[in-house]
Design a protein around this motif. Structure first.
Motif, PDB file in Angstrom:
ATOM      1  N   MET A   1     -58.714 -37.081 -51.515  1.00 43.46           N
ATOM      2  CA  MET A   1     -58.745 -36.665 -52.946  1.00 43.46           C
ATOM      3  C   MET A   1     -58.756 -35.024 -53.043  1.00 43.46           C
ATOM      4  SD  MET A   1     -58.595 -37.766 -55.868  1.00 43.46           S
ATOM      5  CE  MET A   1     -58.884 -37.676 -57.715  1.00 43.46           C
ATOM      6  N   ALA A   2     -59.685 -34.458 -52.004  1.00 45.45           N
ATOM      7  CA  ALA A   2     -59.673 -33.015 -52.233  1.00 45.45           C
ATOM      8  C   ALA A   2     -58.563 -32.534 -51.679  1.00 45.45           C
ATOM      9  CB  ALA A   2     -61.057 -32.608 -51.462  1.00 45.45           C
ATOM     10  N   ALA A   3     -57.823 -32.912 -50.798  1.00 47.04           N
ATOM     11  CA  ALA A   3     -56.559 -32.296 -50.370  1.00 47.04           C
ATOM     12  C   ALA A   3     -55.484 -32.321 -51.436  1.00 47.04           C
ATOM     13  CB  ALA A   3     -55.710 -32.989 -49.474  1.00 47.04           C
ATOM     14  N   HIS A   4     -55.430 -33.370 -52.321  1.00 52.59           N
ATOM     15  CA  HIS A   4     -54.570 -33.727 -53.648  1.00 52.59           C
ATOM     16  C   HIS A   4     -54.862 -32.627 -54.401  1.00 52.59           C
ATOM     17  CE1 HIS A   4     -52.139 -35.514 -56.348  1.00 52.59           C
ATOM     18  NE2 HIS A   4     -52.872 -35.529 -57.311  1.00 52.59           N
ATOM     19  N   SER A   5     -56.117 -32.504 -54.847  1.00 47.28           N
ATOM     20  CA  SER A   5     -56.233 -31.325 -55.919  1.00 47.28           C
ATOM     21  C   SER A   5     -56.114 -29.874 -55.566  1.00 47.28           C
ATOM     22  CB  SER A   5     -57.855 -31.328 -55.973  1.00 47.28           C
ATOM     23  OG  SER A   5     -59.009 -30.942 -55.035  1.00 47.28           O
ATOM     24  N   THR A   6     -56.317 -29.692 -54.204  1.00 48.25           N
ATOM     25  CA  THR A   6     -55.897 -28.261 -53.436  1.00 48.25           C
ATOM     26  C   THR A   6     -54.435 -28.208 -53.785  1.00 48.25           C
ATOM     27  OG1 THR A   6     -57.459 -28.481 -51.936  1.00 48.25           O
ATOM     28  CG2 THR A   6     -55.690 -26.831 -51.738  1.00 48.25           C
ATOM     29  N   LYS A   7     -53.749 -29.203 -53.391  1.00 41.72           N
ATOM     30  CA  LYS A   7     -52.142 -28.940 -53.438  1.00 41.72           C
ATOM     31  C   LYS A   7     -51.595 -28.826 -54.866  1.00 41.72           C
ATOM     32  CE  LYS A   7     -47.873 -31.537 -52.411  1.00 41.72           C
ATOM     33  NZ  LYS A   7     -47.171 -32.845 -52.030  1.00 41.72           N
ATOM     34  N   ALA A   8     -52.333 -29.567 -55.738  1.00 45.32           N
ATOM     35  CA  ALA A   8     -52.213 -29.494 -57.194  1.00 45.32           C
ATOM     36  C   ALA A   8     -52.256 -27.989 -57.587  1.00 45.32           C
ATOM     37  CB  ALA A   8     -53.034 -30.268 -58.157  1.00 45.32           C
ATOM     38  N   ARG A   9     -53.469 -27.401 -57.268  1.00 46.04           N
ATOM     39  CA  ARG A   9     -53.692 -26.037 -57.689  1.00 46.04           C
ATOM     40  C   ARG A   9     -52.630 -25.089 -57.216  1.00 46.04           C
ATOM     41  NH1 ARG A   9     -59.041 -27.362 -56.339  1.00 46.04           N
ATOM     42  NH2 ARG A   9     -58.937 -26.668 -54.340  1.00 46.04           N
ATOM     43  N   GLY A  10     -52.356 -25.299 -55.884  1.00 43.94           N
ATOM     44  CA  GLY A  10     -51.035 -24.486 -55.530  1.00 43.94           C
ATOM     45  C   GLY A  10     -50.020 -24.681 -56.027  1.00 43.94           C
ATOM     46  N   GLU A  11     -49.538 -25.942 -56.614  1.00 39.06           N
ATOM     47  CA  GLU A  11     -48.293 -26.198 -57.530  1.00 39.06           C
ATOM     48  C   GLU A  11     -48.439 -25.497 -58.586  1.00 39.06           C
ATOM     49  OE1 GLU A  11     -48.073 -30.177 -57.420  1.00 39.06           O
ATOM     50  OE2 GLU A  11     -46.980 -30.153 -55.544  1.00 39.06           O
ATOM     51  N   ASN A  12     -49.639 -25.221 -59.305  1.00 41.83           N
ATOM     52  CA  ASN A  12     -49.822 -24.415 -60.621  1.00 41.83           C
ATOM     53  C   ASN A  12     -49.887 -23.027 -60.434  1.00 41.83           C
ATOM     54  OD1 ASN A  12     -49.880 -26.827 -62.112  1.00 41.83           O
ATOM     55  ND2 ASN A  12     -52.155 -26.984 -61.729  1.00 41.83           N
ATOM     56  N   GLY A  13     -49.591 -22.553 -59.093  1.00 44.73           N
ATOM     57  CA  GLY A  13     -49.501 -20.963 -58.988  1.00 44.73           C
ATOM     58  C   GLY A  13     -50.860 -20.168 -58.463  1.00 44.73           C
ATOM     59  N   GLN A  14     -51.911 -21.240 -58.360  1.00 50.49           N
ATOM     60  CA  GLN A  14     -53.283 -20.578 -58.226  1.00 50.49           C
ATOM     61  C   GLN A  14     -53.358 -20.493 -56.803  1.00 50.49           C
ATOM     62  OE1 GLN A  14     -56.356 -23.044 -60.293  1.00 50.49           O
ATOM     63  NE2 GLN A  14     -55.265 -22.728 -62.389  1.00 50.49           N
ATOM     64  N   ARG A  15     -54.373 -19.903 -56.289  1.00 53.77           N
ATOM     65  CA  ARG A  15     -54.569 -19.718 -54.930  1.00 53.77           C
ATOM     66  C   ARG A  15     -55.142 -21.025 -54.252  1.00 53.77           C
ATOM     67  NH1 ARG A  15     -56.843 -14.688 -57.082  1.00 53.77           N
ATOM     68  NH2 ARG A  15     -55.549 -12.996 -56.449  1.00 53.77           N
ATOM     69  N   PRO A  16     -54.941 -21.493 -53.106  1.00 53.30           N
ATOM     70  CA  PRO A  16     -55.236 -22.634 -52.574  1.00 53.30           C
ATOM     71  C   PRO A  16     -56.837 -22.480 -52.047  1.00 53.30           C
ATOM     72  CG  PRO A  16     -53.964 -21.581 -51.054  1.00 53.30           C
ATOM     73  CD  PRO A  16     -53.723 -20.858 -52.477  1.00 53.30           C
ATOM     74  N   PHE A  17     -57.641 -23.561 -51.966  1.00 52.65           N
ATOM     75  CA  PHE A  17     -59.035 -23.190 -51.544  1.00 52.65           C
ATOM     76  C   PHE A  17     -59.313 -23.140 -50.280  1.00 52.65           C
ATOM     77  CE2 PHE A  17     -62.594 -25.199 -49.302  1.00 52.65           C
ATOM     78  CZ  PHE A  17     -63.496 -24.817 -50.170  1.00 52.65           C
ATOM     79  N   LEU A  18     -59.996 -22.017 -50.224  1.00 46.88           N
ATOM     80  CA  LEU A  18     -60.472 -21.400 -48.767  1.00 46.88           C
ATOM     81  C   LEU A  18     -61.977 -21.391 -48.851  1.00 46.88           C
ATOM     82  CD1 LEU A  18     -59.258 -19.852 -46.129  1.00 46.88           C
ATOM     83  CD2 LEU A  18     -59.702 -17.792 -47.613  1.00 46.88           C
ATOM     84  N   ASP A  19     -62.325 -21.982 -47.564  1.00 48.12           N
ATOM     85  CA  ASP A  19     -63.851 -21.913 -47.464  1.00 48.12           C
ATOM     86  C   ASP A  19     -64.261 -20.686 -46.810  1.00 48.12           C
ATOM     87  OD1 ASP A  19     -66.539 -22.340 -46.453  1.00 48.12           O
ATOM     88  OD2 ASP A  19     -66.017 -23.722 -44.977  1.00 48.12           O
ATOM     89  N   ARG A  20     -64.804 -19.931 -47.854  1.00 46.64           N
ATOM     90  CA  ARG A  20     -65.228 -18.346 -47.531  1.00 46.64           C
ATOM     91  C   ARG A  20     -66.413 -18.264 -46.670  1.00 46.64           C
ATOM     92  NH1 ARG A  20     -65.747 -16.106 -53.086  1.00 46.64           N
ATOM     93  NH2 ARG A  20     -66.418 -14.183 -51.946  1.00 46.64           N
ATOM     94  N   GLU A  21     -67.432 -19.130 -46.979  1.00 40.13           N
ATOM     95  CA  GLU A  21     -68.735 -19.079 -46.432  1.00 40.13           C
ATOM     96  C   GLU A  21     -68.814 -19.369 -44.959  1.00 40.13           C
ATOM     97  OE1 GLU A  21     -70.826 -17.320 -47.942  1.00 40.13           O
ATOM     98  OE2 GLU A  21     -69.699 -17.368 -49.743  1.00 40.13           O
ATOM     99  N   LEU A  22     -68.103 -20.358 -44.568  1.00 41.38           N
ATOM    100  CA  LEU A  22     -68.019 -20.866 -43.334  1.00 41.38           C
ATOM    101  C   LEU A  22     -69.585 -21.240 -42.646  1.00 41.38           C
ATOM    102  CD1 LEU A  22     -65.509 -18.260 -41.575  1.00 41.38           C
ATOM    103  CD2 LEU A  22     -64.933 -20.846 -42.714  1.00 41.38           C
ATOM    104  N   ASP A  23     -70.229 -21.917 -43.627  1.00 38.47           N
ATOM    105  CA  ASP A  23     -71.609 -22.474 -43.259  1.00 38.47           C
ATOM    106  C   ASP A  23     -71.594 -23.090 -41.861  1.00 38.47           C
ATOM    107  OD1 ASP A  23     -72.620 -20.654 -45.336  1.00 38.47           O
ATOM    108  OD2 ASP A  23     -72.699 -22.542 -46.775  1.00 38.47           O
TER     109      ASP A  23
END
Length: 226
Positions: free
Chosen positions: A1-23
């Motif tokens: 589900m998370a992968a699908h939402s990330t792909k959808a954001r990319g198709e809408n021209g938004q930046r894909p999800f990136l784990d910045r914190e790397l906790d």
């Protein structure tokens, strides 16, 4: 589900999800990954990368200046470095290798070949911006031609600034980001201090305004200004 939402954001021209914190990583590995991300981003970019852009690939608590310092330390023995220029960071080869690069692939495509007159006019614009063509002409005691201004504009070293409050509201001229890139400046504050140049007798605003051109700036090349 998370992968699908990330792909959808990319198709809408938004930046894909990136784990910045790397906790999930230990501190040393996290710092190393941030270093790699920052260096890769700067390496891939054609223009200087700003602090705000780099902040999008590292954790909120990451000190970008310390991160850059660590990257530069690792590059100490390499023929290139990370430098601050035009408000961001950029990979640039070290000056010591300029001759080797020219011998192999020719000159730097960004390099602009300027006449002495163009250099003088560009210098006046850089120090006294925003400034009109009429004011530049008063600096040199003779008219600065539209063609000369046009060449500097064509080289993307200057651009139109705000209109002057003087009669006729002529356009003023200002330097550009390309000017900073061409001369390796981070900001205009990195230019030599004008008062120091005056103290050294190398430049005088009063003499320029009075049209009193120093001897070294007269003669055949001065004629190019008109």
């Amino acid at each position: 589900m998370a992968a699908h939402s990330t792909k959808a954001r990319g198709e809408n021209g938004q930046r894909p999800f990136l784990d910045r914190e790397l906790d999930h990583l230990p501190p040393d590995a996290r710092w190393r990954e941030w270093m790699h991300r920052v260096e890769a981003t700067i390496f891939a970019a054609q223009e200087p990368v700003t602090r705000s852009a780099l902040a999008r690939v590292v954790g909120a608590g990451c000190n970008i200046d310390l991160l850059i310092d660590d990257i530069r330390e690792e590059l100490r023995g390499r023929p290139y470095d990370l430098v601050t220029v035009a408000g961001g960071w950029k990979h640039l080869t070290r000056p010591a290798y300029a001759d080797a690069i020219r011998a192999a692939v020719g000159g730097n495509e960004r390099s602009v070949d300027l006449s002495q007159s163009e250099v003088l006019v560009l210098t006046a614009i850089a120090y006294f911006q925003p400034i009109t063509r009429a004011e530049l002409s008063s600096f040199f005691g003779k008219e600065v031609s539209r063609d000369l201004i046009g060449r500097l504009r064509g080289a993307k070293l200057i651009a139109s600034g705000p209109r002057s409050p003087t009669p006729g509201a002529p356009y003023t001229y200002v330097t550009t980001k390309d000017f900073l890139l061409e001369f390796g400046l981070d900001t205009l504050r990195d230019m030599p201090d004008f008062e120091a140049l005056e103290d050294a007798g190398l430049l005088s605003k009063e003499k320029l305004l009075a049209g009193d051109i120093p001897a070294g700036l007269t003669g055949e090349d001065e004629a190019e200004i008109t």
